[in-house]
Structure formats: structure tokens, C-alpha cells
Design an enzyme around this catalytic site. Sequence first.
Site, PDB file in Angstrom:
ATOM      1  N   GLU A  62      -8.273 -13.528   4.800  1.00 43.16           N
ATOM      2  CA  GLU A  62      -8.050 -14.857   4.014  1.00 43.16           C
ATOM      3  C   GLU A  62      -6.558 -14.726   3.748  1.00 43.16           C
ATOM      4  OE1 GLU A  62     -10.314 -15.451   0.651  1.00 43.16           O
ATOM      5  OE2 GLU A  62      -9.333 -17.804   0.446  1.00 43.16           O
ATOM      6  N   ARG A 293     -15.405   0.489   1.971  1.00 39.87           N
ATOM      7  CA  ARG A 293     -13.596  -0.193   1.825  1.00 39.87           C
ATOM      8  C   ARG A 293     -13.056   1.088   1.434  1.00 39.87           C
ATOM      9  NH1 ARG A 293     -13.479  -4.511  -0.702  1.00 39.87           N
ATOM     10  NH2 ARG A 293     -11.479  -4.403  -1.481  1.00 39.87           N
ATOM     11  N   LYS A 303      -6.520  -8.259  -4.050  1.00 46.28           N
ATOM     12  CA  LYS A 303      -5.492  -9.293  -3.921  1.00 46.28           C
ATOM     13  C   LYS A 303      -5.378 -10.040  -5.491  1.00 46.28           C
ATOM     14  CE  LYS A 303      -6.631 -10.631   0.646  1.00 46.28           C
ATOM     15  NZ  LYS A 303      -7.175 -11.729   1.292  1.00 46.28           N
TER      16      LYS A 303
HETATM   17  P1  ATP Z   1      -9.625  -8.260  -1.555  1.00 47.40           P
HETATM   18  O1  ATP Z   1     -10.941  -7.448  -1.802  1.00 47.40           O
HETATM   19  O2  ATP Z   1      -8.465  -7.275  -1.776  1.00 47.40           O
HETATM   20  O3  ATP Z   1      -9.317  -9.170  -2.522  1.00 47.40           O
HETATM   21  P2  ATP Z   1     -10.410  -9.359   0.552  1.00 47.40           P
HETATM   22  O4  ATP Z   1     -11.531  -8.661   1.021  1.00 47.40           O
HETATM   23  O5  ATP Z   1     -10.882 -10.489  -0.230  1.00 47.40           O
HETATM   24  O6  ATP Z   1      -9.630  -8.541  -0.287  1.00 47.40           O
HETATM   25  P3  ATP Z   1      -9.688 -10.455   3.231  1.00 47.40           P
HETATM   26  O7  ATP Z   1      -8.614 -11.191   3.453  1.00 47.40           O
HETATM   27  O8  ATP Z   1     -11.095 -10.992   2.930  1.00 47.40           O
HETATM   28  O9  ATP Z   1      -9.519  -9.755   1.789  1.00 47.40           O
HETATM   29  O10 ATP Z   1     -10.099  -9.206   3.851  1.00 47.40           O
HETATM   30  C1  ATP Z   1      -9.910  -9.213   5.425  1.00 47.40           C
HETATM   31  C2  ATP Z   1     -10.559  -7.858   6.098  1.00 47.40           C
HETATM   32  O11 ATP Z   1     -10.126  -6.850   5.345  1.00 47.40           O
HETATM   33  C3  ATP Z   1     -12.009  -8.095   5.396  1.00 47.40           C
HETATM   34  O12 ATP Z   1     -12.637  -7.952   6.780  1.00 47.40           O
HETATM   35  C4  ATP Z   1     -12.467  -7.099   4.480  1.00 47.40           C
HETATM   36  O13 ATP Z   1     -13.436  -6.464   4.672  1.00 47.40           O
HETATM   37  C5  ATP Z   1     -11.015  -6.047   4.856  1.00 47.40           C
HETATM   38  N1  ATP Z   1     -10.850  -5.288   3.533  1.00 47.40           N
HETATM   39  C6  ATP Z   1     -10.483  -5.793   2.541  1.00 47.40           C
HETATM   40  N2  ATP Z   1     -10.124  -4.777   1.515  1.00 47.40           N
HETATM   41  C7  ATP Z   1     -10.418  -3.647   2.016  1.00 47.40           C
HETATM   42  C8  ATP Z   1     -10.319  -2.478   1.814  1.00 47.40           C
HETATM   43  N3  ATP Z   1      -9.924  -1.849   0.363  1.00 47.40           N
HETATM   44  N4  ATP Z   1     -10.765  -1.456   2.636  1.00 47.40           N
HETATM   45  C9  ATP Z   1     -11.149  -1.576   4.091  1.00 47.40           C
HETATM   46  N5  ATP Z   1     -11.083  -3.003   4.360  1.00 47.40           N
HETATM   47  C10 ATP Z   1     -10.614  -3.885   3.593  1.00 47.40           C
HETATM   48 MG    MG Z   2     -12.439 -11.522   1.187  1.00 46.40          MG
END
Ligand code: ATP
Ligand code: MG
Length: 586
Positions: A62, A293, A303
Site C-alpha cells: 500500500e 512476517r 509503517k
Molecule cells: P505494516 O504492517 O508495516 O504497516 P503493511 O503490511 O501494512 O505493513 P503493506 O504495504 O500492506 O504493508 O505490505 C505489502 C506486503 O508486504 C504485504 O504482502 C505484507 O504482507 C508484506 N509485509 C509487510 N510487513 C512484513 C513483514 N514484517 N514481514 C514480511 N512481510 C511483510
Molecule cells: Mg497492510
Amino acid sequence: MSEKKQLTPSAPVSNFIRTIIDADLASGKYTHRGWGGKPGAAKAHANTPADPAKIRTRFPPEPNGYLHFGHAKSICLNFGLARDYGGACHLRFDDTNPEKEEQEYVDAIIHAVQWLGCDWGSNLYFASDYFDFMYEAAQYLIKAGHAYVDQQSAEQMRLSRGTLTEPGKDSPWRERPAEESLRLFDEMRAGQHGDGSMVLRAKIDMASPNINLRDPAIYRIRRATHHRTGDKWCVYPMYAYAHPIEDALERITHSICTLEFQDQRPFYDWLLERLAEGGLLDQPLPQQIEFARLNLTYVVLSKRKLVQLVNEKHVEGWDDPRLPTLAGGRRRGYTPEGFRLFAERIGVSKADSWIDFAILEDCMREHLNEVAPRRIAVLDPVKLIIDNYPADQQEDCHAPNHPQKPELGKRVVPITRELWIEREDFTETPPKGYFRLFPGNNVRLRYGYVVKCTGCDKDAQGKLTAVHCEYLPDTKSGTPAADKVKVKGNIHWVSVPHAYAAEVRLYDRLFKVPHPGAGDRDFLLDINPDSKKTITAQLETALRDVKPEDRFQFERHGYFVADMRDSKPGAPKFNRAVTLRDSWQK
Ligand code: ATP
Ligand code: MG
């Protein structure tokens, strides 16, 4: 992590995701889907990819912040699978939430994924490109009796959702006629209703043990300007509704996400099956697979928290070298190869766990050790005066550019009467085991002569201002007599007339505890106040005309990079990426 693995990735290590893909390929689950080129979907979207690919994965960020080290795990996983299986990996922006999303983030994410060495070819997509399809799909769901417009307040909906142990209650609007919902949904889109006054909900089961199936909202009214579609829309799809559709339209085979989406999988499948039933999507449908994760000690990988650190100016922007963003890591001197090695080494599993930050640092060291030429820098300079060396004399010493790679040759480092050495390489009162300079002791000036320390000068406050020594003329490194005098200490130095001063930033971990903000603690309280130290170092001549992002090992100190923003040829500024050894384990 005791045993060291090879730096160059060997055959990929198997994991549960590879096992699933192997089985799908063996059973031919996706082969009849027209991967050879022709999109076969009843309602193929203009974006439906036409390139042949055995499997399709995607990385779907996102655009509401910069990518962090956790995303690197996901990127390496998804692009790595596509590479190894002759598939394709899409970069898709999941831009369904206009309030928090910006073009700046889109650009930064593209740069970061490219920097990691991943190539999506022509497969770059935006969820917002599918808004028309998503809207039509929602209309279809209403007509088919699978969705309705709910006019309860958000509070009422929350109260009637039930709990883990109690079923929810049906909305009074749940059985309204489809035509009425259809009309209201169109009015929502036309801007005839206020934000939050109604939502479109899927009609599934208010008594489901899975709360995600209790008539989840799929469309909401939001008067917000979208970074790509502008003001075209005032209704936006919810993430849980949008994401499966994006996957299906792009013909994703394996939709890999983190564990927190496990409970969403039944809705993911429900939605795609309903749309396939209606002829809007093709079988076989993508499957969602969850993995654990990355949780990394000494940083925060959320984020929301990263945005807070940047906005409240606890760091100097998104690419602050202390921040666990990929932009920050890059500026810090971390390398794409180091991240890929890290991803390979930690693997993927279904079990949540914490990875020690030291493992990431080890991966960076391993790669930097391979590629970084050696140079000499004195970080805390004090003068060493060789009293018996003629003031007008200068000799060439030869320092190897990489001790394990003789093919990279040697460079000349001139020795003169006055040198810069590290302040800590001299003491008047040596503790046990101290082999460096103290009065009466012999030490080798690395690549130069053995010198005998004779004393020091101090100022009125007692601060050391210079160290004195005498050299032993027949001990020059590389000459036959060099080893005649045995010494235990070996120190680095740069010649005062040849050295020049430059700014060096010594970065350390951003947080001083392994789990910042553990429990209910404010994570900001765990910030390490000593995470950045700026010093003026004395550097050897060869470090003057370096390009931004050139990386070096400063002998005995660690790996450093010429800062990509502030460094100019002739006037470099260096960031410490990582020390030579872990100093946090003790
Ligand atoms: P955050 O949890 O840091 O706010 P998010 O999951 O909202 O991050 P996205 O932009 O939705 O961020 O993530 C893009 C991709 O990265 C998704 O498929 C998510 O599952 C993966 N992702 C996010 N954080 C991690 C992590 N700590 N380890 C592995 N994959 C991750
Ligand atoms: Mg997300």
C-alpha cells in the site's frame, strides 16, 4: 546462526510454499489457464497479463509509507519464487485508501524494489485501475443476493457484530430488496449520501464463528482525492474486498501474505467463488498462502510507527540511515545482496518468531567483506611523531586493496615523519594484554616500519596532543629484514601531509532494547540517544575522490559508504554501515 552458509545463493532451500507450488505444477492446476498468452477470463481486465508464466506471485504494497526491512522478506520471497519457477512476479500498488496514500510513496517503493534487484517486467499494476470492475462486481453481488446496503451507524454495526463467543445480529436492512440496494449503491457513488451514512456489505452469515464472514463491509463512502483517480470516486472498496479481485484479474496463482490474513482467507475464497459463479472471473482462482512476517529486534517494522518517527522528527527523514526502511538501509551502506542473503538465511515458515538484528548485520558484513576495498581512516586522530625520521623524507608503503583478493592489487600509502593514529592506540599505563603504543613498547605501523614508543606531549589540561616514537630503519614491511623484530601490536595510520579531514557518521542501532515498545510501553522511550555520532576523521588520499555510494572497509573499524546525498567527489562524507564485529552480543 552458527554455521555459515555460502554467500552466493545455491539451490533454493525448500519450504512449505515451494511444496505447495510443486504440487500445483505436478497436478497441472494452473496449466489450462491460458498462461501461454491468451487471457481466458470472462471479464478479462485491460490489465490482464499476456506474458507466459508458470506461476504468478505479487508484491502488493500500500503506498502509505516507505518500504521497510520486513517488506524485503516478502519481496525476496515473491520475486524469488517467480524466478525459480519460471513465473512472473507483479508489483501492484494496493491503493484503495486515498487518505493515506501519495505519489511520493509510489516512487519510493518502485525505487526500493528495483534497488533490491527485482524485475517485474511489464507487470506493474494499481488496484485503482480496477475500480470500475470492482464496482460492477459489487453490483453483481447485490443482484445475486450476496450484498446489501446497510444504513446502520458505524456504532450500531459494531454492536451487532457479536464477539468471538457470541454470534452477531442481522442488520434491519439485511433483507431489503436487491433493487433498493442497487439504487442506493448507485446513489452512494453519485455522491448523494454523506460519508459514513451507509456502506455496502457482503451478505454471508452473521452467526459465523469467523467474524470476517459476518457480513463484512465491502464499499464505503469517502470524499477524498485519490492520488491517481483524483475525484472520480467517492466510494472506495475495502481492502478485504479489493485484494482478492486484484489477484484474480492479474491471474495470480499463489497470493502470499503474512499470517494476520489467515482469518481473511475464507472471505477471500467466498468472494472469488461468488464472482466466478457469476461469470465475472475464471477458474482456477488464486489461492492465498500465509507465512510468518519478519520480526526484527532493535527496530520497529510497522509503517504507522515509522511514519511517526519521521513526522515527529526523531530521525532525519525516510532515508535516515538509522531507519529500518530500505531507503535508510541503502543510505546506511547496506546492500541488495546482503538483504537477499538475509532473506534466504531466515527462510519462510508459518511460525512467528523474532530474528536478531545481528543476523542482518552479519549478512551485510559477509557481502561487504567480499566487495568492499580496504582503506585506511583514522577516526579519532592524534599525531604520532617519528623523531628520528627526516622531516623532508617520504617513502612509499604498499597496502593491499583486498587481502583475500590479491588480484585487486596494492596502492601506495606514503609514510612521513608525522602521522595520524588513533588516540586509543596509545596509553601511558597499559592494562594487561595491551600491545599497542606505550613508552618503551615496539609496534608495527601496518605496511610500514616497526617503531619504539618514546613518550608523549600533553597540553595544560593533561590532554594528549602528540605521541613520540623512533623507527627501526631495517624493519620496513615487504623487505627481507622486516620480520627481524617481533611485535604483538599492529596499528594503522595516515601521513599528516597526505591525509585530509572528512565528516564520518557513526551510526548505531536506533533503539537500545531488543523489543522497542514491548508491552504497553511507548516505543519512543526506547530510542537509543547515541544512535548517531558525527566525527571528523583523517582519511588516506585514495578516499578523497570517491563516488556517492562507494563502499569501503576502513581497516579495523568496519564498513563505510560515501553518503549518497551529501557526499561529493573531493569532499566525501561517510556513513558507517556496520562494525567489523558485533558489539551488542556481550
Ligand atoms: P505494516 O504492517 O508495516 O504497516 P503493511 O503490511 O501494512 O505493513 P503493506 O504495504 O500492506 O504493508 O505490505 C505489502 C506486503 O508486504 C504485504 O504482502 C505484507 O504482507 C508484506 N509485509 C509487510 N510487513 C512484513 C513483514 N514484517 N514481514 C514480511 N512481510 C511483510
Ligand atoms: Mg497492510
